[in-house]
Each structure stands twice: as structure tokens, then as C-alpha cells.
Design an enzyme around this catalytic site. Structure first.
Site, short mmCIF file in Angstrom:
data_model
loop_
_atom_site.label_atom_id
_atom_site.label_comp_id
_atom_site.label_asym_id
_atom_site.label_seq_id
_atom_site.Cartn_x
_atom_site.Cartn_y
_atom_site.Cartn_z
N ASP A 1 0.85 -1.19 0.00
CA ASP A 1 0.00 0.00 0.00
C ASP A 1 0.88 1.24 0.00
OD1 ASP A 1 -2.05 2.04 0.85
OD2 ASP A 1 -3.28 0.24 1.10
N ASP B 1 4.29 2.21 -4.61
CA ASP B 1 3.40 2.78 -5.61
C ASP B 1 2.98 1.63 -6.52
OD1 ASP B 1 2.16 3.99 -7.76
OD2 ASP B 1 3.82 5.33 -8.25
N TYR C 1 -15.63 4.29 -13.71
CA TYR C 1 -15.38 3.22 -12.74
C TYR C 1 -15.85 1.89 -13.30
CZ TYR C 1 -15.43 0.66 -8.31
OH TYR C 1 -15.21 -0.27 -7.31
#
Length: 250
Positions: free
Chosen positions: A36, A62, A155
Site C-alpha cells: 500500500d 506505488d 469506474y
């Protein structure tokens, strides 16, 4: 479900749904790596799990960086000798309809929601091939199965891509005992959703679409990951598993 001593990576595992997945897998005996960008949450979760005498290690990275994936996979393989399961869970949602969204926002969502899955899968496959198999689990959404009227189009686009990327990986690499499946939650009862539900109309919309009459809990979603990561799911490959109370059957 048997995941004892499996080395499992969870992206976006420092908070939200990812943290619940990490905790459940740890409780069932797996060795977890939390991948994370959020260092504060990641270290807090690692410390909490360590106090509970389970094995979890946080690695800040990342997830959209190819070099970061190379280094992370190499580090874990050097330490553990294997990677049994990769859970590609990281994702974002810029909540704008298509008419308001600019292309840079769309590209950002594609990079995080699809690019991180692509990269994680790319670099874990050679490890799994060498060790004789493994499992990849991708967090998609009901929006990866249907056009959801309450969800931004971008999305839905990203989650549809994850759904078919999953099936493509499953079809190509199943012969090498590498399984790839996706999970598809409907609206999950999280603090972010509770904030959204301060609008009574939005709350009613989401409850009305679920035949079981309730929202998914984080534990509902985590349990599906536990199953797909386990030995009991050894013949499950290329499945798009709804965790939605029946939303996608209507």
C-alpha cells in the site's frame, strides 16, 4: 478454509476492505504482505497484527510503478522463497459522470484500477510458474458485470476491464496451475458508504436493489477471498464471483 503458511500479498491492504481481508487471512494462518502507499495505516495494521501474534509485513509501494513491482516481488521471493496468492485489491473511484470527467481523471482511474492489476499479475506469474502454481484474486465489482445506473461510467469501465483480464489470465495460465478469479461486491457497508447514506434517497436506492435486503459487509467480501485463496478452491478458475446479495441476478 486451508491457507495455513501460504504467502499472500494484498494490494490496498492497509485500510478499508483490504485490511479486513488481511486480518482474516492472517487469522487462518497465512503469511501476509500488505502492499500500500499509505505508510501510516500500513504500519499501524502491521503493528496491530504483530501484537496478535500473526505474521504480516507492510511494504510501502506505488502500485502503478513497474519498478516498484519488480523490487517488491524480488524482496518477498528472496525472503520467503515463494508467493502463493496475490490479491489485487487496490482501487479508486473518482465519482463524476462521464460528461463531467476529464480524460486525465479517466486515465488515473485506469492506471490504478487496471494498471496495478496488470503489473502485479505480470510479475507474480513467473514466480508461480517456477514453484508449480498459485492463485490470483482480483477485486472487481458488480460494476464489472453490469452497467450500474448509480455508478460513474469510468469506474464501471475499469472494473469491466478487470473482469475480462481475469478470464484471459485464467484461460492462458490455468495449464500451469495458476488460477485467476475475480470477486464482485455490491455496495459494502463501510464508513465512506455511511457518509454517502446521509442522503436518504441514495440510501434507499442501494437497499432497494438488493434482493437480500441489506448491504454487503466487509467480512462477506473477505470471506470470498479466503475461499478463493484456499486449497478448497483448487478447481475454481476464471470465475467472476458476485458478492452482491443478488443484485446482478435482477
Amino acid at each position: 478454509m486451508n491457507v495455513k503458511d501460504k504467502v499472500i500479498l494484498v494490494t490496498g491492504g492497509a485500510g478499508g476492505l483490504g485490511a479486513v481481508m488481511v486480518e482474516l487471512l492472517c487469522k487462518n494462518g497465512a503469511k501476509l504482505y500488505i502492499l500500500d502507499l499509505d505508510e501510516t495505516k500500513g504500519k499501524e495494521l502491521e503493528a496491530q497484527l504483530t501484537e496478535n501474534k500473526v505474521t504480516a509485513t507492510f511494504i510501502q509501494m506505488d502500485l502503478t510503478s513497474e519498478e516498484a513491482w519488480k523490487q517488491t516481488i524480488d524482496t518477498i521471493v528472496t525472503k520467503e522463497g515463494r508467493i502463493d496468492v496475490l490479491v489485487n485489491n487496490a482501487g479508486i473511484n473518482i465519482r463524476k459522470p462521464i460528461e463531467e470527467m476529464v480524460i486525465s481523471e479517466f486515465n488515473t482511474m485506469m492506471l490504478v484500477n487496471v494498471g496495478s492489476v496488470f503489473l502485479g499479475t505480470k510479475y507474480v506469474i513467473p514466480v508461480m510458474r517456477k514453484q508449480g502454481g498459485g492463485a490470483i484474486i482480483n477485486t472487481s465489482s458488480v460494476c464489472g458485470l453490469i452497467g450500474h445506473r448509480y455508478t460513474p461510467e469510468a469506474y464501471t469501465t475499469t472494473k469491466g476491464a478487470v473482469t475480462l483480464l481475469t478470464k484471459a489470465i485464467a484461460s492462458r495460465y490455468g495449464s500451469e496451475n495458476i488460477r485467476c478469479n475475480s470477486i464482485h461486491p455490491s455496495t459494502v457497508d463501510t464508513p465512506l458508504v455511511q457518509e454517502m447514506f446521509k442522503d436518504p434517497a441514495k440510501k434507499q436506492q442501494r437497499f432497494d436493489e438488493v434482493p437480500l435486503g441489506r448491504l454487503a459487509t466487509p467480512e462477506d467480501v473477505a470471506n470470498s477471498v479466503l475461499y478463493l485463496a484456499s486449497e478448497e478452491a483448487s478447481f475454481i478458475n476464471g470465475v467472476a464471483l458476485p458478492v452482491d446479495g443478488g443484485v446482478t441476478c435482477c
